[in-house]
Design a protein around this motif. Structure first.
Motif, PDB file in Angstrom:
ATOM      1  N   SER C  40       0.827  -1.216   0.000  1.00 26.52           N
ATOM      2  CA  SER C  40       0.000   0.000   0.000  1.00 26.52           C
ATOM      3  C   SER C  40       0.859   1.264   0.000  1.00 26.52           C
ATOM      4  O   SER C  40       2.039   1.230   0.353  1.00 26.52           O
ATOM      5  N   HIS C  41       0.212   2.382  -0.325  1.00 24.77           N
ATOM      6  CA  HIS C  41       0.960   3.633  -0.471  1.00 24.77           C
ATOM      7  C   HIS C  41       1.586   4.133   0.826  1.00 24.77           C
ATOM      8  O   HIS C  41       2.540   4.904   0.795  1.00 24.77           O
ATOM      9  N   VAL C  43       3.641   2.891   2.519  1.00 23.25           N
ATOM     10  CA  VAL C  43       5.087   2.600   2.516  1.00 23.25           C
ATOM     11  C   VAL C  43       5.916   3.798   2.080  1.00 23.25           C
ATOM     12  O   VAL C  43       7.097   3.877   2.377  1.00 23.25           O
ATOM     13  N   CYS C  44       5.297   4.720   1.359  1.00 22.67           N
ATOM     14  CA  CYS C  44       6.064   5.842   0.824  1.00 22.67           C
ATOM     15  C   CYS C  44       6.335   6.928   1.858  1.00 22.67           C
ATOM     16  O   CYS C  44       7.187   7.781   1.636  1.00 22.67           O
ATOM     17  N   GLN C 133       6.804   2.900   5.765  1.00 21.66           N
ATOM     18  CA  GLN C 133       7.000   1.482   5.457  1.00 21.66           C
ATOM     19  C   GLN C 133       7.062   0.664   6.746  1.00 21.66           C
ATOM     20  O   GLN C 133       6.393  -0.363   6.881  1.00 21.66           O
TER      21      GLN C 133
END
Lengths: 250, 218, 594
Positions: C40-41, C43-44, C133
């Motif tokens: 999923s996003h 992590v960014c 993350q």
């Protein structure tokens, strides 16, 4: 005006798990700082092969495009790597794109890597907390331990270490380096260490750590530069010690 | 597999036994064997004396079976099984470790075949009474000579890589630095064994006894 | 007692936290996610997570965190819930710590905290430069544990299409598509929690991940779930320009001492390292001496735009400024920022430890989102809850760095129990909903897919998407003019017409990503209009929303929440007051002490 510089891409296409694979070639307009994802998007915008035949956009997995989500692993010129960080200018052409070979193909470059997530379940890759209610701070940890553990916790489950491992194949359900390294991570944590035994037992099962044959490809292929071979060695030591104790006093 | 298993799986134990057996007793015996054969470099009489000593140990057959034949059979047999479960990809990933992985399988097979033939000719055909002249005679055949050279090199290589593998796979060399050191140790062992092995073969072939001048009792 | 069933859509931080809380309450959860949840996003997110633990003897407190958040958000956030969030934040850090997040440590073995934008305190806990993350993995692991116990059932590779809403206007489940088989199926549930994240794809290029399209929010909006403060879009001041994505260069780079500058001489073509200190213009430090490089994101972004577009001081005349870390010792950089420096090195082939990075603002975060109430993340449709970036509640007109992770976990953490309570209190659960209600929704969605697959128009969905993205980025991000916004709305309608004539160029029914993208695109076009119309209407400047024609904040007329509602194909904007009961609004200035 001269002809614009082209990027030649050869993509292994496969309509579904049971279809036969075939190759398609594309010629794309070169731009600076292009990566493989940009190439695949170009194809999606204009799905026409090099010889002018209409085709379908290439199916592939991607998400973060900055190499932290682990989605876009594929074989690029025969090597397992992440498509988002594969810069076109650093690749000899034609650039060959193939799906990872150690996982079932879904379509084109997309594969099913659920084996890795199932393996994480198998080795109980978590800290078994009592609950989310307020139970105060976590255990203290030496900065040194954190500095050792943090690189391990950056594993993005891309599957490249499994892809390059000669011991991972259809005859052998070896869990692979990533999962072994996760066991090390959780066994290193003060709370996780309380349950180290369960994880080691799982690692001593079929497809477990003993299937590693020390080719050490994993550590070379890891895009996050995780010290996987150190993890495997460390887990090997923990495992046989426990096996010996279990055998002697079991 | 059941997550509730409380003991290591049998395949784990067999695999560990395979790894261990390569060092002890097989590797250790190889060292002993090279050592006792290097008496050929001293002289014929000394060699025969040493052989006779070994050929006349008590419980000979039992010791041979327990320390040499069964471990080698197990190590070789299970090794082939392991080989079949792996799938070399050194053409895609031509990294050093991967080359060693692949060569370890081929050298293992060559060494196993050589050892089998060697035991048959020098242990059984001679009824366990092999002497210097038996070996010397065999090495006059150029094919046998070639097989000896290949067999000695394959066994030495396999042992050298095996030591590296063993140290890594038992976690005795865990850090990158330790593994690098283990690699150097393995390379040294492989090289020394190759060298000594070849010298022994040369000694038989050319009746060359460079350490013979130390012998005073003729 | 009947056992309720709850669905969570979205497996980022908020969705996983909601899932954990629901499963912990003993209620089975079905968790839907387009990608495996570990991808999923969340992590960014790089820099960290805020909590006023006051471990550095600075006198920090949750009240100060609350004040910074409200002030940073230019007083547009409803205050009581934000206060609760800031009070909960230290406990959230403890929880994450217990879950095994590898936060950086002090010599005493305690968590270390760094400084971040919009505050003067060391309040941001961090795990290297990949905090998001690390947090996501910790929650993912807990969910995996529940999954192994059979309490959570994951549907990864499924995309949400619509809610199943019965004749009484109550949500009774969802309709989703298996992205492999393209099968459309309904799933009954007593409540559904939406944690579907950001909307970056509406702007074409952004710092968001591929799945952050806002499609789910838009689908819900079109089914009657209100959408609030859509016009508040955060543009992150420091992103690495790229053709596929604007890769974020975390605020932590400045938190650890990174400095922003441009050469004083316009069009200076010398390499950065040969430009003398006196020839460099550290404009943030000069203009905002108190906060310097750590002014909030909207301020830094506008300052960079001013330097580049008005003062024409961009590097080599291009749209870029330097973010300089070269004066910081290498071992500090490697220990605290390695992850983000690696990104720069990997994607540009330049070592930021030796050479200043070139950065430029990029669309980053939606402060606005699904309207939820002031208490427990419930939307205006009974049975539908929302948490995380997809809702609007916590960040007002501008989000402070390192507050998003805490709002995701806090929001998800209260949405879960709220949904359980609601579901347990239902007189009649989803099992009593007639099958026809589900079948009707399934057929409607399947028919939309079939039409898209079959139609043979001449428009390419990616081309339409790019056009929309360019339009939105140019006119609906940093600087907004009413004339342009009107044109954007007209053009969005044109694009919507073109969308009706798209050709998928893939007419198969197996793992057809174009089909899914087309569905998302249709939804993005609607949400793009919500954002544009909200921006057009709001004639003031507040937080990230900046109109040169209306340069001041206007509390008399605009201290209110925009609430968009959709009925009969029309977007209607209404307004509701902001709860400012705890901190009276005051002018927001970062150039002088408060």
């Amino acid at each position: 005006m001269g002809e614009t510089k082209k990027v030649i891409l050869r993509v292994k296409r496969q309509a579904g798990p049971k279809h036969a694979p075939r190759w398609e070639e594309f010629a794309l307009n070169w731009r600076p700082a292009m990566n493989v994802i940009i190439c695949l998007r170009d194809i999606a915008e204009n799905p026409v092969t090099r010889d002018g035949k209409k085709t379908t956009p290439v199916t592939y997995e991607s998400n973060c495009l900055e190499e932290v989500c682990g989605s876009c692993a594929m074989l690029i010129n025969g090597k397992a790597r992440m498509a988002c960080s594969a810069l076109v200018d650093s690749l000899p052409q034609p650039i060959r794109l193939e799906p990872l070979s150690k996982f079932p193909v879904v379509r084109d470059l997309a594969v099913d890597r659920s084996f890795m997530f199932e393996s994480l379940k198998r080795v109980k890759a978590w800290i078994p907390i009592d609950g989310t209610y307020d139970l105060g701070e976590g255990p203290r940890m030496a900065p040194e331990t954190q500095e050792q553990a943090y690189p391990l916790s950056r594993c993005i489950s891309c599957g490249n270490c499994l892809e390059v491992c000669p011991q991972v194949n259809e005859n052998n359900a070896f869990v692979g380096a990533a999962i072994i390294s996760q066991v090390r991570l959780f066994n290193m944590h003060p709370t996780g260490a309380m349950h180290a035994r369960e994880r080691l037992e799982a690692l001593m099962g079929p497809g477990g750590i003993a299937d590693c044959a020390n080719a050490q490809n994993c550590v070379k292929a890891c895009p996050k530069e995780i010290p996987l071979t150190e993890s495997i060695a460390e887990m090997n030591r923990q495992a046989w010690k426990q096996a010996l104790l279990g055998w002697l006093f079991g | 597999m059941s997550a509730a298993a409380t003991r290591p799986d049998r395949s784990y134990l067999l695999r560990k036994l395979h790894s261990l057996s390569g060092i002890v007793p097989v590797g250790a015996f190889l060292a002993e064997h090279f050592w006792s054969n290097s008496y050929a470099l001293v002289g014929v009489a000394k060699y025969n004396e040493k052989s006779q000593e070994l050929q006349t140990i008590p419980f000979r057959v039992i010791v041979e079976a327990a320390v040499i034949w069964l471990p080698i059979l197990y190590h070789g047999g299970y090794g082939v099984y392991i080989w079949l479960k792996g799938k070399s990809n050194v053409s895609d990933y031509p990294w050093v470790g991967n080359w060693l992985y692949t060569l370890q399988r081929y050298t293992g097979l060559v060494a196993f075949a050589f050892i089998g033939w060697h035991v048959w000719t020098e242990r059984f055909l001679t009824q366990g009474k092999s002497t210097y002249s038996d070996v010397e005679h065999a090495l006059r055949n150029p094919y046998y000579l070639a097989f000896y050279v290949i067999g000695v090199l394959a066994s030495s290589f396999h042992l050298g890589v095996g030591i590296w593998n063993f140290l890594c796979k038992w976690g005795l060399a865990a850090t990158v630095q330790a593994q690098r050191a283990a690699g150097k140790l393995g390379a040294t062992v492989g090289f020394v064994f190759s060298l000594v092995g070849i010298l022994i073969v040369v000694s038989f072939r050319l009746n060359w006894h460079p350490f013979g001048h130390f012998v005073t009792l003729k | 007692m009947r056992e309720p069933k709850i669905i969570v859509v979205g497996g980022g931080l908020a969705g996983l936290m909601a899932t954990i809380r629901v499963a912990e309450a003993g209620v089975p959860v079905e968790l839907f996610s387009i990608v495996p949840v570990k991808r999923s996003h969340s992590v960014c997110a790089q820099g960290g997570i805020n909590a006023a633990k006051n471990t550095k003897g600075e006198g920090d407190s949750t009240d100060k965190h609350f004040d910074d958040t409200i002030y940073g958000g230019d007083f547009l956030a409803n205050q009581p819930l934000v206060k609760r969030m800031c009070e909960a934040a230290p406990g959230i850090i403890d929880l994450l710590d217990r879950m095994g997040v590898m936060f950086n440590r002090t010599t005493e073995g305690l968590l270390d905290y760094r400084r971040f934008g919009g505050t003067l305190y060391h309040r941001t806990a961090f795990a290297g430069a990949t905090t998001g993350q690390q947090l996501l993995y910790a929650l993912d692991e807990q969910v995996r544990r529940y999954e192994a116990d059979g309490k959570v059932n994951k549907f990864e590779g499924w995309t949400f299409l619509s809610a199943v809403i019965d004749d009484g206007g109550i949500c009774r489940g969802i309709c989703a598509m298996d992205m492999r088989s393209t099968e459309v199926k309904t799933f009954p549930a007593d409540a559904a929690i939406f944690c579907t994240g950001g909307i970056g794809a509406i702007f074409g290029l952004s710092t968001n991940s591929v799945v952050c399209t806002g499609s789910a929010q838009s689908a819900l909006f079109q089914q009657g779930v209100d959408y609030a403060n859509g016009e508040f879009i955060q543009v992150h001041p420091t992103a690495i320009p790229g053709e596929d994505k604007l890769r974020l260069m975390s605020e932590s780079a400045r938190g650890e001492g990174g400095r922003i500058w441009v050469p004083r001489k316009p069009g200076d073509t010398r390499p950065p390292n040969s430009i003398l200190e006196s020839e460099r213009f550290y404009f943030l430090e000069e203009w905002y001496p108190k906060y310097g490089n750590l002014v909030p994101r909207d301020i830094a972004t506008r300052a960079i735009h001013r330097v580049v577009f008005q003062e024409k001081l961009g590097i080599h005349g291009q749209a870029a400024v330097y973010l300089d870390l070269t004066h910081i010792p290498r071992e500090v950089l490697d220990r605290k920022l390695e992850g983000i420096l690696e990104i720069y090195e990997k994607f540009l082939g330049i070592n930021p430890r030796k050479e200043p990075m070139k950065v430029f603002p990029g669309m980053h975060y939606a402060m606005g989102g699904v309207w939820v109430n002031n208490e427990d993340q419930a939307t205006n449709v009974p049975g539908i809850y929302a948490a995380g970036e997809c809702e609007y509640q916590y960040h007002g007109a501008n989000r402070l760095g390192a507050n998003s992770l805490v709002s995701c976990i806090f929001g998800g953490g209260i949405a879960g129990p709220a949904a359980v309570k609601y579901a347990r209190g239902l007189a009649q659960g989803c099992e009593s909903t007639p099958a026809s209600a589900f079948e009707r929704e399934r057929k409607r969605q399947a028919a939309m897919n079939e039409a898209l697959i079959r139609q043979e128009g001449g428009e390419n969905p990616i081309a339409i998407w790019r056009a929309m993205g360019e339009l939105m980025t140019e006119h609906v991000t940093v600087t907004r003019y009413n004339k342009n916004l009107q044109q954007v709305d007209a053009k969005l309608r044109e694009l919507t017409d073109r969308f009706r004539r798209i050709n998928l160029s893939d007419h198969t029914l197996w793992s057809n990503q174009t089909l899914n993208f087309a569905r998302e695109l249709g939804n993005m076009l609607v949400l793009a209009r919500v954002i544009t119309l909200g921006a057009l209407a709001r004639n003031e400047s507040r937080g990230a929303h900046y109109k040169p024609d209306f340069p001041e904040r206007d509390d008399a007329n605009w201290l209110k929440t925009t609430r968009a509602n959709y009925s009969n194909g029309e977007i209607k904007l209404t307004y509701e007051p902001v709860d400012t009961s705890l901190i009276p609004p005051r002018p927001r200035r970062y150039d002088v002490a408060r």
